[in-house]
Design a protein around this motif. Structure first.
Motif, PDB file in Angstrom:
ATOM      1  N   ARG A 132       0.840  -1.216   0.000  1.00  0.00           N
ATOM      2  CA  ARG A 132       0.000   0.000   0.000  1.00  0.00           C
ATOM      3  C   ARG A 132       0.867   1.255   0.000  1.00  0.00           C
ATOM      4  O   ARG A 132       0.587   2.220  -0.733  1.00  0.00           O
ATOM      5  N   PHE A 159      -4.234   0.287  -7.415  1.00  0.00           N
ATOM      6  CA  PHE A 159      -5.395   0.279  -6.514  1.00  0.00           C
ATOM      7  C   PHE A 159      -6.560  -0.460  -7.160  1.00  0.00           C
ATOM      8  O   PHE A 159      -6.711  -0.477  -8.389  1.00  0.00           O
ATOM      9  N   ARG A 163     -12.293   4.546  -4.590  1.00  0.00           N
ATOM     10  CA  ARG A 163     -12.452   4.840  -3.169  1.00  0.00           C
ATOM     11  C   ARG A 163     -11.198   4.457  -2.386  1.00  0.00           C
ATOM     12  O   ARG A 163     -10.738   5.224  -1.525  1.00  0.00           O
ATOM     13  N   GLN A 164     -10.638   3.282  -2.674  1.00  0.00           N
ATOM     14  CA  GLN A 164      -9.409   2.871  -1.997  1.00  0.00           C
ATOM     15  C   GLN A 164      -8.273   3.847  -2.284  1.00  0.00           C
ATOM     16  O   GLN A 164      -7.504   4.212  -1.392  1.00  0.00           O
ATOM     17  N   ASP A 167      -8.927   7.181  -0.315  1.00  0.00           N
ATOM     18  CA  ASP A 167      -8.698   7.001   1.114  1.00  0.00           C
ATOM     19  C   ASP A 167      -7.204   6.907   1.430  1.00  0.00           C
ATOM     20  O   ASP A 167      -6.727   7.474   2.421  1.00  0.00           O
ATOM     21  N   THR A 168      -6.457   6.182   0.588  1.00  0.00           N
ATOM     22  CA  THR A 168      -5.020   6.021   0.829  1.00  0.00           C
ATOM     23  C   THR A 168      -4.275   7.336   0.664  1.00  0.00           C
ATOM     24  O   THR A 168      -3.423   7.686   1.486  1.00  0.00           O
TER      25      THR A 168
END
Length: 467
Positions: A132, A159, A163-164, A167-168
């Motif tokens: 990540r 990703f 959304r991921q 957020d990251t």
């Protein structure tokens, strides 16, 4: 290093430790590299982490001033042959993004639970968190140096969803993707006007400490296989180009010889970078392509540790003083140097023209990919070349970043016709082993664990011939 020693490195803004550890400040919620030029925080407010991922997992966000995600990776992962070192090399190559933790564990020969436990216990972060952090860095590079739509950057960085991605980016950089793009430095804004999938993505390949590009480019020019590689320009201002076979598609890369240098007004943060441009048929390959260039140019090495050990030797001291930061080049494709070490440059060129996959459109003199082992094993099954390519194709010999070096050497010795000198060259270039002693030259144990580098010093000084 204990924590007091780490704090002294932070207080002196010592760039030698950038990437070796990170520090975070509890009162600000920010983590930094040791050489961060900001005011040194009080000792009681500082926490130390082995990886950026561990700092992120503890809730800290990356410093916008020193950009700790942009430093070279810890040199430990190049040297270490244990499961943690092998895992870190595979994660950097994008294995977790492509194959998940189960795929990483299978390559290492451990269970997923064992890999998770070992990485978390030593580094403070498991494989998912480490991957990540790498995705976040790739996303920042693409946001700030390309004009790609954000929806394309999401998947190019690895990703699974928008959304991921959002957020990251917010968690790591405390900014939205749009704000991060708007905050790009001047160079990034200028690059963004010309960076497209067809024009290529500009990348700075950072290194720590001094770097000697000339011997590396001399070697690459001497070894270049027509159709796959080319070196153009005059010494000191050359450009190395090559084709790459990547997990999702094909890449063509160009790296300039003239290094960039860090201008901070302080000798405590030495280092610089090589400018590169990466052309990809599939943007998901960006992280892998960059990491393979880093291995080829040996950019994650620790020149301070190498030069300290070798510079203490009476024979090598003047050579180290003449070429501080001399590197031991690796490879962009671990199976390719195994074939090339066996057959030589001229025969490798023949194999490329006869069996290599042709590019849809040539890029200068670059026209082919180096042929895959399975193709060679089927086309020319006889002799040592057939035995070696068959072993590479069926996995009997593994040379990927996560391979165990000793196991790989044992498997190579079982290939009929491979001599010790060829195996040593494969181990040095394909496996990135820093401590290889081929038969012939006298390489004392006092040069360990850097005998591969010692050999390069002797060759650069003309005391030994290149093979």
């Amino acid at each position: 290093m204990d924590e007091d020693s780490r704090y002294e490195a932070v207080r002196s803004r010592d760039g030698r430790f950038d990437g070796a550890f990170f520090f975070a400040v509890g009162t600000t919620g920010i983590y930094c590299r040791p050489s961060c030029p900001a005011v040194t925080p009080k000792r009681r407010n500082v926490r130390f982490f082995a990886t950026a991922a561990a700092a992120q997992g503890a809730g800290f966000r990356a410093c916008r001033r020193c950009r700790p995600d942009a430093v070279p990776g810890s040199a430990e992962w190049n040297v270490r042959a244990d499961v943690v070192g092998r895992a870190m090399r595979l994660i950097a190559d994008g294995v977790v993004d492509r194959e998940g933790v189960a795929g990483l564990a299978a390559r290492l020969g451990y269970s997923a639970r064992q890999v998770q436990r070992q990485l978390t216990g030593e580094l403070g972060a498991g494989p998912v968190a480490l991957a990540r952090a790498q995705r976040a860095h790739t996303a920042r590079v693409l946001l700030q140096t390309t004009g790609l739509p954000i929806t394309e950057i999401v998947f190019a960085a690895g990703f699974a969803s928008v959304r991921q991605f959002n957020d990251t980016v917010r968690a790591v950089y405390a900014a939205t993707p749009t704000a991060l793009r708007a905050a790009a430095p001047g160079r990034g804004r200028a690059a963004r006007r010309t960076a497209t999938p067809t024009a290529g993505i500009p990348v700075r390949l950072a290194h720590r400490g001094p770097y000697q590009p000339r011997p590396v480019f001399d070697l690459l020019e001497r070894e270049a296989v027509p159709g796959v590689e080319e070196v153009t320009g005059i010494p000191g201002a050359r450009t190395y180009r090559r084709t790459l076979r990547l997990p999702y598609g094909i890449g063509v890369t160009a790296v300039d010889e003239r290094p960039g240098t860090t201008r901070t007004g302080s000798a405590a943060r030495p280092g610089g970078w090589l400018d590169a441009r990466v052309h990809l048929t599939d943007l998901r390959d960006l992280t892998t392509a960059v990491q393979r260039l880093r291995r080829l140019f040996d950019l994650d090495a620790d020149p301070y540790a190498v030069d300290e050990r070798l510079g203490a030797d009476e024979r090598l001291a003047p050579l180290v003083a003449a070429r501080p930061g001399l590197r031991s080049p690796g490879t962009a494709d671990p199976e390719e140097p195994a074939v090339r070490a066996l057959v030589g440059r001229e025969e490798a060129a023949r194999l490329v023209q006869r069996y290599g996959k042709r590019l849809d459109a040539p890029y200068g003199s670059l026209t082919h990919l180096f042929p895959e082992p399975a193709v060679l094993a089927e086309a020319e099954p006889g002799g040592t070349l057939g035995a070696l390519t068959a072993a590479l194709a069926d996995g009997t010999v593994r040379l990927d970043p996560g391979a165990d070096r000793d196991d790989a050497a044992d498997a190579l010795r079982a290939v009929p016709g491979l001599d010790a000198r060829t195996i040593a060259e494969i181990r040095t270039r394909a496996l990135g082993d820093p401590d290889v002693a081929p038969p012939g030259p006298d390489l004392p144990d006092s040069w360990r664990p850097w005998r591969s580098y010692a050999l390069n010093h002797l060759r650069a000084a003309g005391e030994l011939e290149y093979r």
